[in-house]
Each structure stands twice: as C-alpha cells, then as structure tokens.
Scaffold this motif. Structure first.
Motif, PDB file in Angstrom:
ATOM      1  N   THR A 239      13.875  43.570  17.829  1.00  0.00           N
ATOM      2  CA  THR A 239      14.407  42.515  16.977  1.00  0.00           C
ATOM      3  C   THR A 239      13.270  41.970  16.115  1.00  0.00           C
ATOM      4  O   THR A 239      12.128  42.429  16.208  1.00  0.00           O
ATOM      5  CB  THR A 239      15.018  41.381  17.819  1.00  0.00           C
ATOM      6  OG1 THR A 239      13.997  40.833  18.681  1.00  0.00           O
ATOM      7  CG2 THR A 239      16.156  41.896  18.676  1.00  0.00           C
ATOM      8  N   ARG A 240      13.587  40.994  15.294  1.00  0.00           N
ATOM      9  CA  ARG A 240      12.556  40.384  14.445  1.00  0.00           C
ATOM     10  C   ARG A 240      12.630  38.864  14.541  1.00  0.00           C
ATOM     11  O   ARG A 240      13.709  38.285  14.574  1.00  0.00           O
ATOM     12  CB  ARG A 240      12.719  40.811  12.983  1.00  0.00           C
ATOM     13  CG  ARG A 240      12.343  42.276  12.750  1.00  0.00           C
ATOM     14  CD  ARG A 240      12.406  42.669  11.286  1.00  0.00           C
ATOM     15  NE  ARG A 240      11.976  44.043  11.109  1.00  0.00           N
ATOM     16  CZ  ARG A 240      10.722  44.415  10.933  1.00  0.00           C
ATOM     17  NH1 ARG A 240       9.763  43.502  10.892  1.00  0.00           N
ATOM     18  NH2 ARG A 240      10.407  45.686  10.792  1.00  0.00           N
ATOM     19  N   TYR A 241      11.465  38.257  14.594  1.00  0.00           N
ATOM     20  CA  TYR A 241      11.344  36.804  14.571  1.00  0.00           C
ATOM     21  C   TYR A 241      10.415  36.450  13.427  1.00  0.00           C
ATOM     22  O   TYR A 241       9.225  36.759  13.457  1.00  0.00           O
ATOM     23  CB  TYR A 241      10.791  36.277  15.897  1.00  0.00           C
ATOM     24  CG  TYR A 241      10.550  34.786  15.909  1.00  0.00           C
ATOM     25  CD1 TYR A 241      11.621  33.906  15.968  1.00  0.00           C
ATOM     26  CD2 TYR A 241       9.256  34.273  15.832  1.00  0.00           C
ATOM     27  CE1 TYR A 241      11.403  32.531  15.968  1.00  0.00           C
ATOM     28  CE2 TYR A 241       9.043  32.901  15.830  1.00  0.00           C
ATOM     29  CZ  TYR A 241      10.122  32.029  15.891  1.00  0.00           C
ATOM     30  OH  TYR A 241       9.911  30.679  15.878  1.00  0.00           O
ATOM     31  N   LYS A 242      10.990  35.832  12.395  1.00  0.00           N
ATOM     32  CA  LYS A 242      10.225  35.508  11.186  1.00  0.00           C
ATOM     33  C   LYS A 242       9.496  36.752  10.656  1.00  0.00           C
ATOM     34  O   LYS A 242       8.306  36.732  10.368  1.00  0.00           O
ATOM     35  CB  LYS A 242       9.231  34.372  11.462  1.00  0.00           C
ATOM     36  CG  LYS A 242       9.903  33.049  11.818  1.00  0.00           C
ATOM     37  CD  LYS A 242       8.892  31.942  12.022  1.00  0.00           C
ATOM     38  CE  LYS A 242       9.593  30.621  12.332  1.00  0.00           C
ATOM     39  NZ  LYS A 242       8.634  29.506  12.542  1.00  0.00           N
ATOM     40  N   ARG A 243      10.240  37.855  10.580  1.00  0.00           N
ATOM     41  CA  ARG A 243       9.770  39.142  10.053  1.00  0.00           C
ATOM     42  C   ARG A 243       8.766  39.851  10.962  1.00  0.00           C
ATOM     43  O   ARG A 243       8.222  40.885  10.596  1.00  0.00           O
ATOM     44  CB  ARG A 243       9.174  38.979   8.643  1.00  0.00           C
ATOM     45  CG  ARG A 243      10.170  38.452   7.619  1.00  0.00           C
ATOM     46  CD  ARG A 243       9.555  38.417   6.235  1.00  0.00           C
ATOM     47  NE  ARG A 243      10.526  37.935   5.250  1.00  0.00           N
ATOM     48  CZ  ARG A 243      10.271  37.831   3.945  1.00  0.00           C
ATOM     49  NH1 ARG A 243       9.068  38.190   3.480  1.00  0.00           N
ATOM     50  NH2 ARG A 243      11.204  37.384   3.125  1.00  0.00           N
ATOM     51  N   ILE A 244       8.514  39.293  12.135  1.00  0.00           N
ATOM     52  CA  ILE A 244       7.604  39.938  13.087  1.00  0.00           C
ATOM     53  C   ILE A 244       8.436  40.774  14.055  1.00  0.00           C
ATOM     54  O   ILE A 244       9.328  40.252  14.723  1.00  0.00           O
ATOM     55  CB  ILE A 244       6.791  38.890  13.874  1.00  0.00           C
ATOM     56  CG1 ILE A 244       5.964  38.029  12.913  1.00  0.00           C
ATOM     57  CG2 ILE A 244       5.884  39.573  14.890  1.00  0.00           C
ATOM     58  CD1 ILE A 244       5.251  36.877  13.605  1.00  0.00           C
TER      59      ILE A 244
END
Length: 222
Positions: free
Chosen positions: A196-201
């Motif tokens: 998944t991604r969290y703030k594009r990370i």
C-alpha cells in the motif's frame, strides 16, 4: 428477472472487471486475476459474491477463504476484499454482505485491507479490531553483522514450501497479494504481504508469517 445475489462464476469475469474499473480504473488485468483458479477448502472455486440485474453485474464482494491451524483444530477463515456496488444499487449492498456472512463452514470473517469508510461500517456491524497500532520496520542494512545472512525470494516454486503452507499459497493467488520466502540455513519463513502507500511512500503490510521467530531474527539481524 429480479435482482439477484449469488456466487460469482467464471462467466461473470468481464462484468466484475468492468464494475471494479469504476471503483479503481486503469488496471483491468489486475482485476482479472481474481478469477485465477484457486483451491478452496470448501471444494468450490469462486472469488466472491455478485449482485446482478438482468445478468449485468452491479455489485461485488470478494471472498478469500483460507485454512488456519488453531488450538481448536483447523478452521476456515473468510477475508472480505474488493467490495463495490454501483450507486444506484447501494440499497442491495447489505444483502450482499449478509449473504457472505451466511456462507457455511466459516469460523471467522476478517477484512484486513478495509478502506476507512468500510472499516467504520464493519465496526458498527460488530467486527472487532485485531490491533490498534502497527510497527514500522525500516529497510536499514546490517552492515557490520557477522550473523548468517538471510536470503529473500520473491520468485519461487510452490514445491519449495512446506506441505501445510502450500494450500495457503494457492488460496492467496490474488492481485493484491505478494509472496515472499525467507531462507536462513535449513529454516525458512513464508510471508504474504500487500503493498500500500502512505503519503506516496510504499509500505509492505504483512498479513501472514509462517515462522514469526525466524522472521524477527532475519528482519532485525540480516
């Protein structure tokens, strides 16, 4: 023909793909993997339940069935995924959910990748959170470690897994699941992750670890 809720079949593949493209467009090949044959405990092979209106798929709720060994013996768990209903048919969404909850032979239901609004709805429906926090492991190299190195494999054969791990591997041949095999000496650890991604990370969320002690040893001291 009245609106129906039933198990999805191979003939529903393109209809489900078209529906999920409304939810998350641009990856039809991704959604088609839902219909990759998998081996289920129940002896049936279906990716979920659908709502159909005159044979047109207007709703879908994915089901992932898997076996787990517990202190009470082997049980079957059903994880919910890819839940989407066209806005004009949202009044039938509850029936879709209840039909999944009535599937026979299921010991527990989970939703490990719920969107925030789905999470809140499931919580109000009686689902209980497993955890309320997560541990983040940063990919920092162990430059000065003298311990035996662990090897990580993303491309491996099912024959490399232990017999009890192979059904889990087969049951999770899904578009959002990634499989990792960690080897250290004569021991190994099989993992299932969802990226998944969290703030594009990009984050690798771990949902199955066959050998927790070995995993911890490899991650922190590889």
């Amino acid at each position: 023909m009245a609106i129906q809720v039933r198990k999805a079949t191979l003939h529903d593949a393109e209809g489900v793909v078209a529906l999920l493209e409304q939810f998350y467009p641009g990856v039809p090949h991704h959604w088609r993997q839902l219909f990759t044959p998998r081996s289920f405990t129940s002896g049936e092979d279906y990716p979920g339940l659908v709502i159909v209106d005159e044979e047109r798929v207007v709703g879908f709720l994915g089901t992932v069935l898997s076996d787990h060994d517990t202190s009470k013996g082997r049980v079957t768990v059903c994880n919910l995924s890819c839940w989407y209903v066209e806005p004009a048919y949202r009044q039938h969404g509850l029936k879709l959910f209840l039909n999944v909850m009535k599937l026979p032979g299921i010991a527990a239901w989970t939703n490990l990748t719920a969107a925030p609004h789905t999470y809140e709805w499931l919580h109000r429906s009686g689902y209980v959170p497993f955890v309320d926090k997560q541990t983040v492991i940063f990919p920092l190299p162990a430059l000065f470690s003298k311990r035996e190195k662990a090897r990580f494999f993303l491309d491996f054969s099912i024959d490399e897994l232990n017999p009890d791990q192979r059904p889990i591997y087969q049951q999770h041949q899904l578009p959002h699941c990634k499989h990792v095999l960690i080897k250290k000496g004569e021991n190994q650890c099989y993992c299932i992750i969802v990226v998944t991604r969290y703030k594009r990370i990009p984050l690798a969320n771990l949902y199955y670890i066959s050998h927790p002690d070995l995993f911890q040893d490899c991650i922190f001291f590889h």
